[in-house]
Design a protein around this motif. Structure first.
Motif, PDB file in Angstrom:
ATOM      1  N   ALA A 163       0.833  -1.203   0.000  1.00  0.00           N
ATOM      2  CA  ALA A 163       0.000   0.000   0.000  1.00  0.00           C
ATOM      3  C   ALA A 163       0.868   1.253   0.000  1.00  0.00           C
ATOM      4  CB  ALA A 163      -0.908   0.010   1.227  1.00  0.00           C
ATOM      5  N   LEU A 164       0.372   2.287  -0.663  1.00  0.00           N
ATOM      6  CA  LEU A 164       1.018   3.594  -0.701  1.00  0.00           C
ATOM      7  C   LEU A 164       0.221   4.564   0.157  1.00  0.00           C
ATOM      8  CD1 LEU A 164       1.704   3.768  -4.546  1.00  0.00           C
ATOM      9  CD2 LEU A 164       3.358   3.228  -2.743  1.00  0.00           C
ATOM     10  N   LEU A 165       0.916   5.317   0.996  1.00  0.00           N
ATOM     11  CA  LEU A 165       0.227   6.245   1.884  1.00  0.00           C
ATOM     12  C   LEU A 165      -0.507   7.318   1.101  1.00  0.00           C
ATOM     13  CD1 LEU A 165      -0.422   7.208   4.736  1.00  0.00           C
ATOM     14  CD2 LEU A 165       1.755   8.453   4.738  1.00  0.00           C
ATOM     15  N   THR A 166       0.130   7.879   0.076  1.00  0.00           N
ATOM     16  CA  THR A 166      -0.538   8.900  -0.731  1.00  0.00           C
ATOM     17  C   THR A 166      -1.779   8.327  -1.387  1.00  0.00           C
ATOM     18  OG1 THR A 166       1.489  10.162  -1.157  1.00  0.00           O
ATOM     19  CG2 THR A 166      -0.297  10.401  -2.739  1.00  0.00           C
ATOM     20  N   GLY A 167      -1.641   7.181  -2.038  1.00  0.00           N
ATOM     21  CA  GLY A 167      -2.780   6.585  -2.714  1.00  0.00           C
ATOM     22  C   GLY A 167      -3.906   6.243  -1.767  1.00  0.00           C
ATOM     23  N   GLY A 197     -13.496   3.631   7.670  1.00  0.00           N
ATOM     24  CA  GLY A 197     -13.013   3.750   9.040  1.00  0.00           C
ATOM     25  C   GLY A 197     -11.729   2.982   9.260  1.00  0.00           C
ATOM     26  N   ALA A 198     -11.673   1.771   8.738  1.00  0.00           N
ATOM     27  CA  ALA A 198     -10.455   0.968   8.876  1.00  0.00           C
ATOM     28  C   ALA A 198      -9.287   1.608   8.148  1.00  0.00           C
ATOM     29  CB  ALA A 198     -10.711  -0.439   8.341  1.00  0.00           C
ATOM     30  N   LEU A 199      -9.566   2.175   6.994  1.00  0.00           N
ATOM     31  CA  LEU A 199      -8.504   2.849   6.231  1.00  0.00           C
ATOM     32  C   LEU A 199      -7.993   4.060   6.991  1.00  0.00           C
ATOM     33  CD1 LEU A 199      -6.805   3.288   3.706  1.00  0.00           C
ATOM     34  CD2 LEU A 199      -8.801   4.378   2.641  1.00  0.00           C
ATOM     35  N   ARG A 200      -8.880   4.870   7.535  1.00  0.00           N
ATOM     36  CA  ARG A 200      -8.445   6.046   8.287  1.00  0.00           C
ATOM     37  C   ARG A 200      -7.616   5.636   9.501  1.00  0.00           C
ATOM     38  NH1 ARG A 200     -12.739   8.550   8.180  1.00  0.00           N
ATOM     39  NH2 ARG A 200     -13.757   7.867  10.084  1.00  0.00           N
ATOM     40  N   HIS A 201      -8.019   4.575  10.160  1.00  0.00           N
ATOM     41  CA  HIS A 201      -7.263   4.099  11.314  1.00  0.00           C
ATOM     42  C   HIS A 201      -5.841   3.704  10.903  1.00  0.00           C
ATOM     43  CE1 HIS A 201      -6.760   2.417  15.326  1.00  0.00           C
ATOM     44  NE2 HIS A 201      -6.226   1.342  14.762  1.00  0.00           N
ATOM     45  N   ALA A 202      -5.710   3.033   9.770  1.00  0.00           N
ATOM     46  CA  ALA A 202      -4.381   2.648   9.302  1.00  0.00           C
ATOM     47  C   ALA A 202      -3.533   3.875   9.002  1.00  0.00           C
ATOM     48  CB  ALA A 202      -4.507   1.770   8.062  1.00  0.00           C
ATOM     49  N   ILE A 203      -4.117   4.871   8.338  1.00  0.00           N
ATOM     50  CA  ILE A 203      -3.369   6.085   7.984  1.00  0.00           C
ATOM     51  C   ILE A 203      -2.939   6.836   9.237  1.00  0.00           C
ATOM     52  CG2 ILE A 203      -3.571   8.344   6.866  1.00  0.00           C
ATOM     53  CD1 ILE A 203      -5.527   6.963   4.865  1.00  0.00           C
ATOM     54  N   ARG A 204      -3.836   6.972  10.197  1.00  0.00           N
ATOM     55  CA  ARG A 204      -3.546   7.748  11.393  1.00  0.00           C
ATOM     56  C   ARG A 204      -2.563   7.048  12.323  1.00  0.00           C
ATOM     57  NH1 ARG A 204      -7.859   8.224  14.963  1.00  0.00           N
ATOM     58  NH2 ARG A 204      -6.531   9.699  16.087  1.00  0.00           N
ATOM     59  N   CYS A 205      -2.687   5.736  12.406  1.00  0.00           N
ATOM     60  CA  CYS A 205      -2.053   5.041  13.522  1.00  0.00           C
ATOM     61  C   CYS A 205      -1.000   4.013  13.136  1.00  0.00           C
ATOM     62  CB  CYS A 205      -3.125   4.336  14.361  1.00  0.00           C
ATOM     63  SG  CYS A 205      -4.452   5.420  14.930  1.00  0.00           S
ATOM     64  N   SER A 217       6.923  14.589  -1.124  1.00  0.00           N
ATOM     65  CA  SER A 217       6.082  15.534  -0.397  1.00  0.00           C
ATOM     66  C   SER A 217       4.629  15.063  -0.334  1.00  0.00           C
ATOM     67  CB  SER A 217       6.156  16.923  -1.038  1.00  0.00           C
ATOM     68  OG  SER A 217       5.709  16.904  -2.388  1.00  0.00           O
ATOM     69  N   MET A 218       4.176  14.311  -1.329  1.00  0.00           N
ATOM     70  CA  MET A 218       2.789  13.864  -1.300  1.00  0.00           C
ATOM     71  C   MET A 218       2.506  12.998  -0.077  1.00  0.00           C
ATOM     72  SD  MET A 218       2.184  13.023  -5.343  1.00  0.00           S
ATOM     73  CE  MET A 218       0.400  12.943  -5.320  1.00  0.00           C
ATOM     74  N   ASP A 219       3.472  12.191   0.332  1.00  0.00           N
ATOM     75  CA  ASP A 219       3.271  11.381   1.538  1.00  0.00           C
ATOM     76  C   ASP A 219       3.198  12.248   2.781  1.00  0.00           C
ATOM     77  OD1 ASP A 219       3.119   8.881   0.330  1.00  0.00           O
ATOM     78  OD2 ASP A 219       4.580   7.984   1.701  1.00  0.00           O
ATOM     79  N   TRP A 220       3.752  13.434   2.706  1.00  0.00           N
ATOM     80  CA  TRP A 220       3.724  14.370   3.836  1.00  0.00           C
ATOM     81  C   TRP A 220       2.343  15.002   3.995  1.00  0.00           C
ATOM     82  CZ3 TRP A 220       4.848  19.988   2.604  1.00  0.00           C
ATOM     83  CH2 TRP A 220       4.760  20.793   3.738  1.00  0.00           C
ATOM     84  N   TYR A 221       1.796  15.563   2.908  1.00  0.00           N
ATOM     85  CA  TYR A 221       0.558  16.334   3.067  1.00  0.00           C
ATOM     86  C   TYR A 221      -0.713  15.567   2.719  1.00  0.00           C
ATOM     87  CZ  TYR A 221       0.841  17.178  -2.014  1.00  0.00           C
ATOM     88  OH  TYR A 221       0.911  17.022  -3.379  1.00  0.00           O
ATOM     89  N   TYR A 222      -0.609  14.439   2.019  1.00  0.00           N
ATOM     90  CA  TYR A 222      -1.820  13.787   1.565  1.00  0.00           C
ATOM     91  C   TYR A 222      -2.703  13.244   2.689  1.00  0.00           C
ATOM     92  CZ  TYR A 222      -3.349  13.818  -3.195  1.00  0.00           C
ATOM     93  OH  TYR A 222      -3.942  14.199  -4.372  1.00  0.00           O
ATOM     94  N   PRO A 223      -2.166  12.749   3.800  1.00  0.00           N
ATOM     95  CA  PRO A 223      -3.073  12.363   4.889  1.00  0.00           C
ATOM     96  C   PRO A 223      -3.947  13.518   5.378  1.00  0.00           C
ATOM     97  CG  PRO A 223      -0.939  11.352   5.216  1.00  0.00           C
ATOM     98  CD  PRO A 223      -0.772  12.332   4.080  1.00  0.00           C
ATOM     99  N   VAL A 224      -3.455  14.758   5.224  1.00  0.00           N
ATOM    100  CA  VAL A 224      -4.250  15.937   5.568  1.00  0.00           C
ATOM    101  C   VAL A 224      -5.215  16.262   4.433  1.00  0.00           C
ATOM    102  CG1 VAL A 224      -4.161  18.379   6.192  1.00  0.00           C
ATOM    103  CG2 VAL A 224      -2.368  16.806   7.005  1.00  0.00           C
ATOM    104  N   LEU A 225      -4.712  16.307   3.209  1.00  0.00           N
ATOM    105  CA  LEU A 225      -5.561  16.618   2.064  1.00  0.00           C
ATOM    106  C   LEU A 225      -6.691  15.609   1.920  1.00  0.00           C
ATOM    107  CD1 LEU A 225      -6.156  18.264  -0.491  1.00  0.00           C
ATOM    108  CD2 LEU A 225      -4.471  16.858  -1.698  1.00  0.00           C
ATOM    109  N   GLY A 226      -6.414  14.341   2.189  1.00  0.00           N
ATOM    110  CA  GLY A 226      -7.431  13.297   2.082  1.00  0.00           C
ATOM    111  C   GLY A 226      -8.372  13.215   3.266  1.00  0.00           C
TER     112      GLY A 226
END
Length: 356
Positions: A163-167, A197-205, A217-226
């Motif tokens: 999995a890619l964090l940006t994607g 919900g499960a996806l957000r949990h993975a991204i956050r935690c 840079s996309m991996d930096w800001y995309y969790p916020v943009l998404g």
């Protein structure tokens, strides 16, 4: 060609009304008669950037052109709900990358919801619902037990579990828009609610569940943009690597340590900053990339190598122009774009309240 409505795309230091209209006309000039929007004529179309450009057209009231873009997707969707990753010059019969990338496939939901909010066209939403539903189902078949989404399925059907964090962050946004479409149609989708919900949990935690692409840079800001990170979490993430990625007066690096700033990443960071409530910083970022504007076409160069004082690559891309228009639109208060990227009224799905 119609005259774009650009009164809300005027932003001092970024776009005049005439410049905004020229940018919209630049995208329209690339769009094919069948609705396809390649990067530029002679280059390829990918479904994600096609949608980004279509959304930009809706910000300027070019709803018919945007609808043709979404109709192109509906017409050329594969039986499994996907699209291929690249089509030469937007020709659906000339496929140049037969992989199917999950974030490319999911993004149709963002565009469809944006078009509906821009037009209030219930008939359009009805027509596109089977397309959105099939796309989401394709994507969720690649969701892993930890919540993250495998980034690609090869043409032979082999799934990629990595999995890619940006994607995945982009997919998080798309799933919430898909749920909004479903709610508008009164089509309950409890499995999608659990998935987002499960996806957000993975991204956050659980950053360890994603490939390490921290140089980008996309991996930096995309969790916020998404929309996966908000509030204090979002602010802390952006502050942590601001100096690493932002080049004052020039824009945002695509990848460190390369001396290359790019318009698309810069405009997307501006969108993320606006969503955090930091409009002043968003405006500063947009002002910093006006050196990438080509006044002759109204479009934007993809990037600039500042150590060599060189525009590179020598391409004027519809998706770069699209991302700039979307960022300007939120700062200008365009309601549909604010609702899609602000995320406050998008369904959240179901997830734990805290990281384990």
């Amino acid at each position: 060609m119609t005259t774009p409505r650009t009164e809300h795309l005027v932003l001092p230091g970024v776009l005049t009304e005439g410049q905004a209209a020229a940018t919209v006309r630049g995208i329209l000039g690339v769009q094919r008669a069948d609705g396809a929007i390649p990067w530029f004529r002679g280059h390829h179309l990918d479904p994600w950037d096609h949608v980004e450009a279509a959304m930009a057209l809706d910000t300027a009231g070019e709803h018919e052109a945007a609808e043709r873009a979404y109709t192109w997707l509906a017409r050329h969707q594969q039986d499994d709900g996907s699209w291929y990753a690249a089509y030469a010059d937007g020709d659906a019969a000339d496929i140049t990358d037969r992989g199917r990338e999950t974030n490319f496939v999911a993004y149709v939901a963002v565009g469809v919801w944006h078009h509906y909010l821009s037009t209030g066209d219930d008939a359009f939403l009805d027509r596109m619902w089977p397309t959105v539903h099939a796309a989401v189902e394709f994507v969720l078949r690649l969701q892993q037990p930890g919540g993250q989404i495998g980034w690609r399925r090869d043409d032979d059907g082999t799934p990629t579990t990595e999995a890619l964090l940006t994607g995945s962050s982009s997919i998080h946004h798309a799933l919430r828009c898909a749920l909004a479409v479903a709610e508008q149609r009164e089509e309950a989708q409890p499995d999608w609610e659990l998935a987002v919900g499960a996806l957000r949990h993975a991204i956050r935690c659980h950053p360890e569940r994603f490939l390490d692409k921290g140089r980008y840079s996309m991996d930096w800001y995309y969790p916020v943009l998404g929309g996966a990170l908000t509030g204090a979490e979002a602010k802390a993430r952006i502050e942590e690597d601001w100096d690493r990625f932002v080049v004052p007066g020039l824009g945002v690096r695509c990848v460190v340590p390369n001396p290359w700033v790019t318009g698309g990443e810069s405009a997307e960071l501006a969108l993320a900053l606006w969503a955090m409530g930091e409009s002043d910083r968003a405006l500063d970022v947009l002002k910093s990339i006006q050196h990438l504007r080509d006044d002759a076409s109204g479009l934007y160069w993809t990037g600039y190598v500042f150590e060599d004082d060189a525009v590179w690559p020598r391409e004027l891309t519809t998706w770069t122009a699209g991302s700039v228009l979307l960022a300007v639109a939120v700062l200008g208060g365009h309601e549909a774009t604010c609702r899609v990227f602000g995320g406050e009224d998008l369904p959240r799905g179901l997830d734990p309240d805290c990281c384990d």
